[in-house]
Enzyme design. Structure first.
Site, PDB file in Angstrom:
ATOM      1  N   SER A 282      17.797  89.225  13.664  1.00  0.00           N
ATOM      2  CA  SER A 282      19.208  89.137  13.259  1.00  0.00           C
ATOM      3  C   SER A 282      19.634  90.427  12.595  1.00  0.00           C
ATOM      4  CB  SER A 282      19.347  87.979  12.263  1.00  0.00           C
ATOM      5  OG  SER A 282      20.587  88.054  11.606  1.00  0.00           O
TER       6      SER A 282
ATOM      7  N   TYR B 148      16.419  83.719   4.192  1.00  0.00           N
ATOM      8  CA  TYR B 148      16.523  83.600   5.653  1.00  0.00           C
ATOM      9  C   TYR B 148      16.254  84.962   6.299  1.00  0.00           C
ATOM     10  CZ  TYR B 148      18.846  83.810  10.190  1.00  0.00           C
ATOM     11  OH  TYR B 148      19.117  84.062  11.514  1.00  0.00           O
TER      12      TYR B 148
ATOM     13  N   LYS C 128      13.122  86.659   8.871  1.00  0.00           N
ATOM     14  CA  LYS C 128      13.268  87.441  10.111  1.00  0.00           C
ATOM     15  C   LYS C 128      12.509  88.760   9.990  1.00  0.00           C
ATOM     16  CE  LYS C 128      15.828  84.569  12.371  1.00  0.00           C
ATOM     17  NZ  LYS C 128      15.221  83.841  13.480  1.00  0.00           N
TER      18      LYS C 128
HETATM   19  P1  NAD Z   1      20.301  76.542  16.496  1.00  0.00           P
HETATM   20  O1  NAD Z   1      20.015  75.898  15.189  1.00  0.00           O
HETATM   21  O2  NAD Z   1      21.442  76.045  17.302  1.00  0.00           O
HETATM   22  O3  NAD Z   1      18.988  76.524  17.403  1.00  0.00           O
HETATM   23  C1  NAD Z   1      17.686  76.584  16.862  1.00  0.00           C
HETATM   24  C2  NAD Z   1      16.875  75.454  17.485  1.00  0.00           C
HETATM   25  O4  NAD Z   1      15.543  75.491  16.959  1.00  0.00           O
HETATM   26  C3  NAD Z   1      17.427  74.071  17.174  1.00  0.00           C
HETATM   27  O5  NAD Z   1      17.580  73.355  18.390  1.00  0.00           O
HETATM   28  C4  NAD Z   1      16.387  73.437  16.265  1.00  0.00           C
HETATM   29  O6  NAD Z   1      16.320  72.036  16.434  1.00  0.00           O
HETATM   30  C5  NAD Z   1      15.125  74.153  16.689  1.00  0.00           C
HETATM   31  N1  NAD Z   1      14.066  74.252  15.671  1.00  0.00           N
HETATM   32  C6  NAD Z   1      14.185  74.695  14.388  1.00  0.00           C
HETATM   33  N2  NAD Z   1      12.984  74.639  13.776  1.00  0.00           N
HETATM   34  C7  NAD Z   1      12.092  74.167  14.684  1.00  0.00           C
HETATM   35  C8  NAD Z   1      10.706  73.881  14.652  1.00  0.00           C
HETATM   36  N3  NAD Z   1       9.970  74.046  13.547  1.00  0.00           N
HETATM   37  N4  NAD Z   1      10.107  73.413  15.768  1.00  0.00           N
HETATM   38  C9  NAD Z   1      10.827  73.211  16.886  1.00  0.00           C
HETATM   39  N5  NAD Z   1      12.149  73.451  16.983  1.00  0.00           N
HETATM   40  C10 NAD Z   1      12.779  73.926  15.892  1.00  0.00           C
HETATM   41  O7  NAD Z   1      20.465  78.112  16.203  1.00  0.00           O
HETATM   42  P2  NAD Z   1      20.993  79.268  17.150  1.00  0.00           P
HETATM   43  O8  NAD Z   1      22.303  79.718  16.648  1.00  0.00           O
HETATM   44  O9  NAD Z   1      20.837  78.898  18.579  1.00  0.00           O
HETATM   45  O10 NAD Z   1      19.941  80.398  16.762  1.00  0.00           O
HETATM   46  C11 NAD Z   1      18.760  80.608  17.504  1.00  0.00           C
HETATM   47  C12 NAD Z   1      17.923  81.678  16.817  1.00  0.00           C
HETATM   48  O11 NAD Z   1      18.708  82.867  16.681  1.00  0.00           O
HETATM   49  C13 NAD Z   1      17.487  81.296  15.396  1.00  0.00           C
HETATM   50  O12 NAD Z   1      16.171  81.771  15.191  1.00  0.00           O
HETATM   51  C14 NAD Z   1      18.468  82.044  14.509  1.00  0.00           C
HETATM   52  O13 NAD Z   1      17.891  82.372  13.259  1.00  0.00           O
HETATM   53  C15 NAD Z   1      18.720  83.311  15.331  1.00  0.00           C
HETATM   54  N6  NAD Z   1      20.029  83.936  15.030  1.00  0.00           N
HETATM   55  C16 NAD Z   1      21.170  83.192  15.122  1.00  0.00           C
HETATM   56  C17 NAD Z   1      22.394  83.769  14.802  1.00  0.00           C
HETATM   57  C18 NAD Z   1      23.667  82.974  14.847  1.00  0.00           C
HETATM   58  O14 NAD Z   1      24.658  83.401  14.231  1.00  0.00           O
HETATM   59  N7  NAD Z   1      23.728  81.853  15.572  1.00  0.00           N
HETATM   60  C19 NAD Z   1      22.456  85.127  14.412  1.00  0.00           C
HETATM   61  C20 NAD Z   1      21.269  85.866  14.360  1.00  0.00           C
HETATM   62  C21 NAD Z   1      20.045  85.250  14.683  1.00  0.00           C
HETATM   63  N1  UFG Z   2      34.404  83.954   6.589  1.00  0.00           N
HETATM   64  C1  UFG Z   2      35.547  83.450   5.986  1.00  0.00           C
HETATM   65  N2  UFG Z   2      35.689  82.092   5.899  1.00  0.00           N
HETATM   66  C2  UFG Z   2      34.765  81.219   6.395  1.00  0.00           C
HETATM   67  C3  UFG Z   2      33.592  81.761   7.019  1.00  0.00           C
HETATM   68  C4  UFG Z   2      33.457  83.128   7.088  1.00  0.00           C
HETATM   69  O1  UFG Z   2      36.398  84.210   5.519  1.00  0.00           O
HETATM   70  O2  UFG Z   2      34.943  80.005   6.279  1.00  0.00           O
HETATM   71  C5  UFG Z   2      34.258  85.420   6.709  1.00  0.00           C
HETATM   72  C6  UFG Z   2      33.045  85.960   5.964  1.00  0.00           C
HETATM   73  O3  UFG Z   2      33.360  86.226   4.626  1.00  0.00           O
HETATM   74  C7  UFG Z   2      32.710  87.205   6.797  1.00  0.00           C
HETATM   75  C8  UFG Z   2      33.142  86.820   8.216  1.00  0.00           C
HETATM   76  O4  UFG Z   2      34.047  85.723   8.071  1.00  0.00           O
HETATM   77  O5  UFG Z   2      33.517  88.283   6.382  1.00  0.00           O
HETATM   78  C9  UFG Z   2      31.977  86.370   9.095  1.00  0.00           C
HETATM   79  O6  UFG Z   2      31.262  85.347   8.409  1.00  0.00           O
HETATM   80  P1  UFG Z   2      30.159  84.433   9.153  1.00  0.00           P
HETATM   81  O7  UFG Z   2      29.658  83.454   8.148  1.00  0.00           O
HETATM   82  O8  UFG Z   2      30.711  83.901  10.423  1.00  0.00           O
HETATM   83  O9  UFG Z   2      29.037  85.485   9.558  1.00  0.00           O
HETATM   84  P2  UFG Z   2      28.118  86.443   8.677  1.00  0.00           P
HETATM   85  O10 UFG Z   2      28.292  87.825   9.215  1.00  0.00           O
HETATM   86  O11 UFG Z   2      28.339  86.247   7.229  1.00  0.00           O
HETATM   87  O12 UFG Z   2      26.654  85.914   9.003  1.00  0.00           O
HETATM   88  C10 UFG Z   2      26.239  85.564  10.311  1.00  0.00           C
HETATM   89  C11 UFG Z   2      25.130  84.540  10.202  1.00  0.00           C
HETATM   90  C12 UFG Z   2      23.917  85.153   9.584  1.00  0.00           C
HETATM   91  C13 UFG Z   2      23.518  86.350  10.401  1.00  0.00           C
HETATM   92  C14 UFG Z   2      24.661  87.325  10.479  1.00  0.00           C
HETATM   93  C15 UFG Z   2      24.319  88.512  11.354  1.00  0.00           C
HETATM   94  O13 UFG Z   2      25.547  83.437   9.409  1.00  0.00           O
HETATM   95  O14 UFG Z   2      22.854  84.244   9.599  1.00  0.00           O
HETATM   96  O15 UFG Z   2      25.809  86.690  11.016  1.00  0.00           O
HETATM   97  O16 UFG Z   2      23.842  88.089  12.572  1.00  0.00           O
HETATM   98  F1  UFG Z   2      22.478  86.932   9.803  1.00  0.00           F
END
Ligand code: NAD
Ligand code: UFG
Length: 357
Positions: free
Chosen positions: A124, A148, A152
């Protein structure tokens, strides 16, 4: 040979399953459904017309994971499974370190035992913390600020050490920026449990009437309009990035780190405007103070992925908002409602779902 997708039932996992299946890959999904529902995978099958096995198991359960490797010929792993809420990780860090870090160690131990050494890992942009400069390059200092993010960072280091110990491992560390949007069909998308933390899921729930108004966290940052700026990337572009990364690691050893973003930053208010235009819905909002831990601005330098993976994000923010809105308006409660309305006999509880095809 099949590609094992951990966390394949989740938001990014389902979209990646679709791209891999459409590209002709065989896949196997492992998920404990802690943050997803079997319905998402049923829809992946419907969308692609392809079948695949699903194991409802936890990565912490090494014995069950070994069974997956015994019962199937696995060539590579795409590792999405993990917990991802920053606030939750601050409140309960041990849970996050156990699930994310120990879960990954167990996965790698089983992979090693079965001589499977190709892994694509979901990292991430959070590993960069507050960047010294934007756009952010892959070689920027890593100074993540919450548990978190530290999971990573630790997993990245573990995978690097694994390669140092045995150079036949091949690892892609994909640092995602802010994934939003949904598949064009409106059948799969993001289905957060409870009140969303992230901006686009929150905006779309305001648009559909589930939430009253958006709270904008701060308008006094040094950005174009004072609100936070992020690099939003369409989840389908992100999913295609995984297919390219898989091709890369299947053809060369090493540890490859890539930013997956668009290289462009949009403010909170720009996202609100775009969502209003594409959905035709008004998004009322109130300006509040800054959210603790937020950074002002973050967007990616993407040249490395462009050149080495032959990949580029192609979908713009209009399309990201349009697709988010289609998904949200067709599925106001995400996957929740569909288990009762669905005409299929897909089991609704993970426990009933152990290995299905
Ligand atoms: P998500 O929660 O929708 O998907 C993650 C999946 O992993 C879920 O289906 C959950 O049930 C499963 N899971 C969690 N722990 C587990 C375990 N111990 N064993 C088996 N299954 C398990 O999340 P997502 O948005 O699809 O994210 C996928 C990956 O990408 C995650 O590792 C997250 O940290 C990373 N990521 C997500 C974002 C984002 O904004 N969505 C940004 C950066 C990185
Ligand atoms: N924001 C608002 N109101 C809300 C939610 C968000 O104003 O209700 C603003 C935040 O302050 C920020 C922007 O919208 O300025 C984006 O916020 P998000 O929560 O959507 O995303 P972040 O960049 O804070 O974080 C996300 C994931 C993290 C990940 C990161 C980079 O939550 O886990 O993107 O991938 F690490």
């Amino acid at each position: 040979m099949a590609v094992l997708i951990t966390g394949g039932a989740g938001y990014i996992g389902t979209h990646t399953c679709v791209e891999l299946l459409n590209d002709g890959y065989e896949i196997i999904v492992v998920d404990n459904f802690s943050n997803s529902q079997p319905e998402s995978l049923r829809r992946v099958k419907e969308l692609t017309g392809r079948e695949f096995k699903t194991y409802a198991i936890d990565l912490l359960d090494a014995q069950s994971l070994e069974r997956v490797f015994t019962e199937n010929l696995i060539s590579s792993v795409v590792h999405f499974a993990g917990l991802k809420a920053v606030g939750e990780s601050v409140a309960d860090p041990l849970w996050y370190y156990r699930n994310n870090v120990i879960g990954t160690i167990i996965l790698c131990e089983v992979m090693k035992k079965f001589q499977v050494k190709n892994i694509v890992f979901s990292s991430s942009a959070t590993v960069y913390g507050q960047p010294d400069q934007v756009p952010i390059r892959e070689n920027a200092l890593l100074k993540t600020t919450n548990p978190y993010g530290r999971t990573k960072h630790m997993i990245e280091e573990i995978l690097r050490d694994l390669y140092i110990s045995d150079s036949s491992w091949s690892v892609a560390l994909l640092r995602y920026f802010n994934p939003i949007g949904a598949h064009k069909s409106g059948m799969i998308g993001e289905s957060p449990k409870g009140i969303p933390n992230n901006l686009l899921p929150y905006i779309s729930q305001v648009a559909v009437g589930s939430l009253d108004e958006l709270r904008v966290f701060g308008n006094d940052y040094e950005t174009k309009d004072g609100t936070g700026v992020r690099d939003y990337i369409h989840v389908v572009d992100l999913a295609i990035g995984h297919v390219r990364a898989l091709e890369k690691i299947e053809s060369s050893d090493g540890v490859h780190t890539y930013n997956l973003g668009t290289g462009k930053g949009y403010s909170v208010l720009e996202m609100v405007d775009t969502f209003e235009e594409t959905s035709g819905k008004s998004i009322p909002y109130t300006i509040l103070g800054r959210r603790p831990g937020d950074i002002p601005i973050c967007f990616a330098e993407t040249t490395k992925a462009n050149v080495e993976l032959g990949w580029r994000a192609e979908r713009g923010i209009d399309e990201m908002c349009e697709d988010t809105w289609r998904w949200q308006s067709l599925n106001p409660n995400g996957y929740e409602q569909s288990n009762t309305e669905s005409e299929t006999s897909v089991p609704s509880k993970a426990a009933d779902f152990f290995v299905t095809k």
